[in-house]
Design an enzyme around this catalytic site. Structure first.
Site, PDB file in Angstrom:
ATOM      1  N   GLN A   1     -25.663   6.844  -4.717  1.00  0.00           N
ATOM      2  CA  GLN A   1     -24.734   7.139  -3.620  1.00  0.00           C
ATOM      3  C   GLN A   1     -24.339   8.606  -3.669  1.00  0.00           C
ATOM      4  OE1 GLN A   1     -21.599   3.756  -3.343  1.00  0.00           O
ATOM      5  NE2 GLN A   1     -22.378   3.700  -5.422  1.00  0.00           N
ATOM      6  N   ASN A   2     -24.756   9.287  -4.737  1.00  0.00           N
ATOM      7  CA  ASN A   2     -24.351  10.682  -4.907  1.00  0.00           C
ATOM      8  C   ASN A   2     -25.162  11.590  -4.005  1.00  0.00           C
ATOM      9  OD1 ASN A   2     -22.615   9.765  -6.817  1.00  0.00           O
ATOM     10  ND2 ASN A   2     -23.839  10.424  -8.575  1.00  0.00           N
TER      11      ASN A   2
ATOM     12  N   ASP B   1     -25.215  14.898  -4.741  1.00  0.00           N
ATOM     13  CA  ASP B   1     -25.683  16.012  -5.577  1.00  0.00           C
ATOM     14  C   ASP B   1     -27.140  15.764  -5.986  1.00  0.00           C
ATOM     15  OD1 ASP B   1     -25.945  14.612  -8.214  1.00  0.00           O
ATOM     16  OD2 ASP B   1     -23.777  14.387  -8.044  1.00  0.00           O
TER      17      ASP B   1
ATOM     18  N   HIS C   1     -26.940   7.996   0.604  1.00  0.00           N
ATOM     19  CA  HIS C   1     -25.894   8.676   1.380  1.00  0.00           C
ATOM     20  C   HIS C   1     -26.250  10.127   1.696  1.00  0.00           C
ATOM     21  CE1 HIS C   1     -22.698   5.536  -0.073  1.00  0.00           C
ATOM     22  NE2 HIS C   1     -23.462   5.078   0.876  1.00  0.00           N
TER      23      HIS C   1
ATOM     24  N   CYS D   1     -31.001  17.233  17.596  1.00  0.00           N
ATOM     25  CA  CYS D   1     -32.388  16.737  17.704  1.00  0.00           C
ATOM     26  C   CYS D   1     -32.848  15.926  16.485  1.00  0.00           C
ATOM     27  CB  CYS D   1     -33.354  17.889  17.959  1.00  0.00           C
ATOM     28  SG  CYS D   1     -33.718  18.885  16.498  1.00  0.00           S
TER      29      CYS D   1
ATOM     30  N   LEU E   1     -16.566   3.477 -16.848  1.00  0.00           N
ATOM     31  CA  LEU E   1     -15.479   3.920 -17.706  1.00  0.00           C
ATOM     32  C   LEU E   1     -14.337   2.898 -17.702  1.00  0.00           C
ATOM     33  CD1 LEU E   1     -14.579   6.422 -19.318  1.00  0.00           C
ATOM     34  CD2 LEU E   1     -13.643   7.363 -17.199  1.00  0.00           C
TER      35      LEU E   1
ATOM     36  N   ALA F   1     -20.237   7.400 -19.070  1.00  0.00           N
ATOM     37  CA  ALA F   1     -21.656   7.359 -18.690  1.00  0.00           C
ATOM     38  C   ALA F   1     -22.524   8.128 -19.689  1.00  0.00           C
ATOM     39  CB  ALA F   1     -21.838   7.927 -17.282  1.00  0.00           C
TER      40      ALA F   1
HETATM   41  P1  NAD Z   1     -15.870   6.366  -6.653  1.00  0.00           P
HETATM   42  O1  NAD Z   1     -15.164   7.672  -6.825  1.00  0.00           O
HETATM   43  O2  NAD Z   1     -15.350   5.412  -5.660  1.00  0.00           O
HETATM   44  O3  NAD Z   1     -15.929   5.610  -8.061  1.00  0.00           O
HETATM   45  C1  NAD Z   1     -16.278   6.273  -9.241  1.00  0.00           C
HETATM   46  C2  NAD Z   1     -16.411   5.244 -10.335  1.00  0.00           C
HETATM   47  O4  NAD Z   1     -16.900   5.899 -11.492  1.00  0.00           O
HETATM   48  C3  NAD Z   1     -15.099   4.550 -10.720  1.00  0.00           C
HETATM   49  O5  NAD Z   1     -15.329   3.167 -10.802  1.00  0.00           O
HETATM   50  C4  NAD Z   1     -14.780   5.136 -12.106  1.00  0.00           C
HETATM   51  O6  NAD Z   1     -14.149   4.181 -12.960  1.00  0.00           O
HETATM   52  C5  NAD Z   1     -16.160   5.483 -12.638  1.00  0.00           C
HETATM   53  N1  NAD Z   1     -16.192   6.598 -13.565  1.00  0.00           N
HETATM   54  C6  NAD Z   1     -15.459   7.753 -13.533  1.00  0.00           C
HETATM   55  N2  NAD Z   1     -15.808   8.560 -14.539  1.00  0.00           N
HETATM   56  C7  NAD Z   1     -16.784   7.925 -15.231  1.00  0.00           C
HETATM   57  C8  NAD Z   1     -17.558   8.252 -16.396  1.00  0.00           C
HETATM   58  N3  NAD Z   1     -17.396   9.412 -17.030  1.00  0.00           N
HETATM   59  N4  NAD Z   1     -18.485   7.344 -16.831  1.00  0.00           N
HETATM   60  C9  NAD Z   1     -18.652   6.164 -16.197  1.00  0.00           C
HETATM   61  N5  NAD Z   1     -17.949   5.797 -15.099  1.00  0.00           N
HETATM   62  C10 NAD Z   1     -17.037   6.664 -14.620  1.00  0.00           C
HETATM   63  O7  NAD Z   1     -17.389   6.723  -6.344  1.00  0.00           O
HETATM   64  P2  NAD Z   1     -18.569   5.860  -5.694  1.00  0.00           P
HETATM   65  O8  NAD Z   1     -18.452   4.447  -6.092  1.00  0.00           O
HETATM   66  O9  NAD Z   1     -19.795   6.631  -5.936  1.00  0.00           O
HETATM   67  O10 NAD Z   1     -18.292   5.876  -4.124  1.00  0.00           O
HETATM   68  C11 NAD Z   1     -17.737   6.964  -3.460  1.00  0.00           C
HETATM   69  C12 NAD Z   1     -18.529   7.662  -2.395  1.00  0.00           C
HETATM   70  O11 NAD Z   1     -18.320   9.033  -2.653  1.00  0.00           O
HETATM   71  C13 NAD Z   1     -20.009   7.497  -2.382  1.00  0.00           C
HETATM   72  O12 NAD Z   1     -20.340   7.199  -1.081  1.00  0.00           O
HETATM   73  C14 NAD Z   1     -20.596   8.870  -2.728  1.00  0.00           C
HETATM   74  O13 NAD Z   1     -21.571   9.235  -1.772  1.00  0.00           O
HETATM   75  C15 NAD Z   1     -19.476   9.824  -2.606  1.00  0.00           C
HETATM   76  N6  NAD Z   1     -19.328  10.846  -3.700  1.00  0.00           N
HETATM   77  C16 NAD Z   1     -20.399  11.520  -4.215  1.00  0.00           C
HETATM   78  C17 NAD Z   1     -20.225  12.453  -5.261  1.00  0.00           C
HETATM   79  C18 NAD Z   1     -21.427  13.194  -5.810  1.00  0.00           C
HETATM   80  O14 NAD Z   1     -22.430  13.317  -5.125  1.00  0.00           O
HETATM   81  N7  NAD Z   1     -21.392  13.676  -7.065  1.00  0.00           N
HETATM   82  C19 NAD Z   1     -18.955  12.696  -5.769  1.00  0.00           C
HETATM   83  C20 NAD Z   1     -17.877  11.988  -5.217  1.00  0.00           C
HETATM   84  C21 NAD Z   1     -18.084  11.058  -4.194  1.00  0.00           C
HETATM   85 ZN    ZN Z   2     -32.209  20.578  16.535  1.00  0.00          ZN
END
Ligand code: NAD
Ligand code: ZN
Length: 230
Positions: A88-89, A91, A106, A117, A199, A216
């Site tokens: 879902q990230n 990055d 995402h 377009c 976590l 993680a």
């Molecule tokens: P979220 O912020 O809703 O949840 C993060 C989860 O990670 C929590 O359950 C938390 O307990 C856990 N967590 C935090 N630190 C941790 C660690 N060090 N080790 C293990 N677990 C840990 O994020 P989500 O569920 O990904 O959903 C949020 C939306 O936000 C997604 O749609 C995503 O696209 C977007 N998002 C992306 C980024 C990125 O690309 N890096 C950053 C923030 C949000």
């Molecule tokens: Zn265009």
């Protein structure tokens, strides 16, 4: 066990210094989601939205992949069966951690999309409302990110993989954003075992067969070593 589907969330990048969204000091406590992560917010104020993502892009490009990203790449490389890595990230830390194939449901902060377009290209480090689409020349460029109210990408690839999975693993995701939050039930109904690594020891009580609580960067390498037997 032949087929593994892994879903990662913001928690996998948290120890690389990228903020999660829902944690207590998360991004969404500082920004209004309806302003920065919806098509309507972009239509109202493209400058605000592009600046928000310019900051996310700068943070992501300045961050380095961590031990969890690298361990997942090692699993993809070393596992005898299939491993589909869905994130879902937005990055690119999985790729920079060595993963060759990553399904970005995402979207990606490093890519741009023309709202007029549909053309896609590599985003510059800074996007501005006056930028023109390289294909149709409309001043309608946006990050190639799936906003609230939009359809996640690659569902045609993800859903069949979930229904054939032997193991579904969710790592560092709060399980609050659908459809990703429903992947555990889809895989479970299809007979997969389910594992959560987070976590928080009880982010989704009762939804997974097994839970590994921990950071993680520690829990993921340990789990990968257990699975690969090395
Ligand atoms: P979220 O912020 O809703 O949840 C993060 C989860 O990670 C929590 O359950 C938390 O307990 C856990 N967590 C935090 N630190 C941790 C660690 N060090 N080790 C293990 N677990 C840990 O994020 P989500 O569920 O990904 O959903 C949020 C939306 O936000 C997604 O749609 C995503 O696209 C977007 N998002 C992306 C980024 C990125 O690309 N890096 C950053 C923030 C949000
Ligand atoms: Zn265009």
């Amino acid at each position: 066990m032949d087929r593994i589907v892994i879903l990662t969330g913001a928690g996998v990048s948290a120890e690389s210094g990228l903020g999660t969204f829902r944690d207590k000091d998360g991004l969404w406590t500082r920004y209004d989601l309806s302003e920065v992560a919806t098509p309507e917010g972009y239509a109202r104020n493209p400058r605000l939205v592009l600046d928000f993502y310019n900051a996310r892009r700068a943070n992501a490009l300045d961050a380095s992949p961590n031990a969890a990203h690298r361990a997942l790449a090692r699993l993809q490389e070393g596992f005898a069966g299939e491993v589909l890595l869905v994130t879902q990230n937005i990055d690119n830390l999985h790729e920079r951690g060595g993963s060759r194939e990553v399904v970005h449901m995402h979207g990606e902060i490093t890519r741009a999309l023309c709202a007029s377009c549909g053309h896609r290209w590599d985003a510059p480090r800074e996007m501005a409302p006056s930028d023109l689409c390289p294909s149709c020349t409309a001043p309608a460029t946006r990050p190639d990110i799936v906003w609230f109210g939009e359809m996640p990408y690659h569902m045609e690839r993800i859903l069949p993989a979930l229904s054939e999975a032997d193991l579904f693993v969710a790592i560092g995701t709060s399980g609050e954003v659908y459809p990703a939050a429903g992947f555990v039930e889809i895989s479970e109904e299809a007979g997969a075992e389910t594992l959560e690594i987070n976590l928080d020891p009880a982010p989704a009580p009762g939804r997974f067969d097994r839970m590994i609580a921990g950071k993680a960067t520690e829990a993921v390498p340990a789990w990968v070593a257990e699975l690969l037997g090395s």
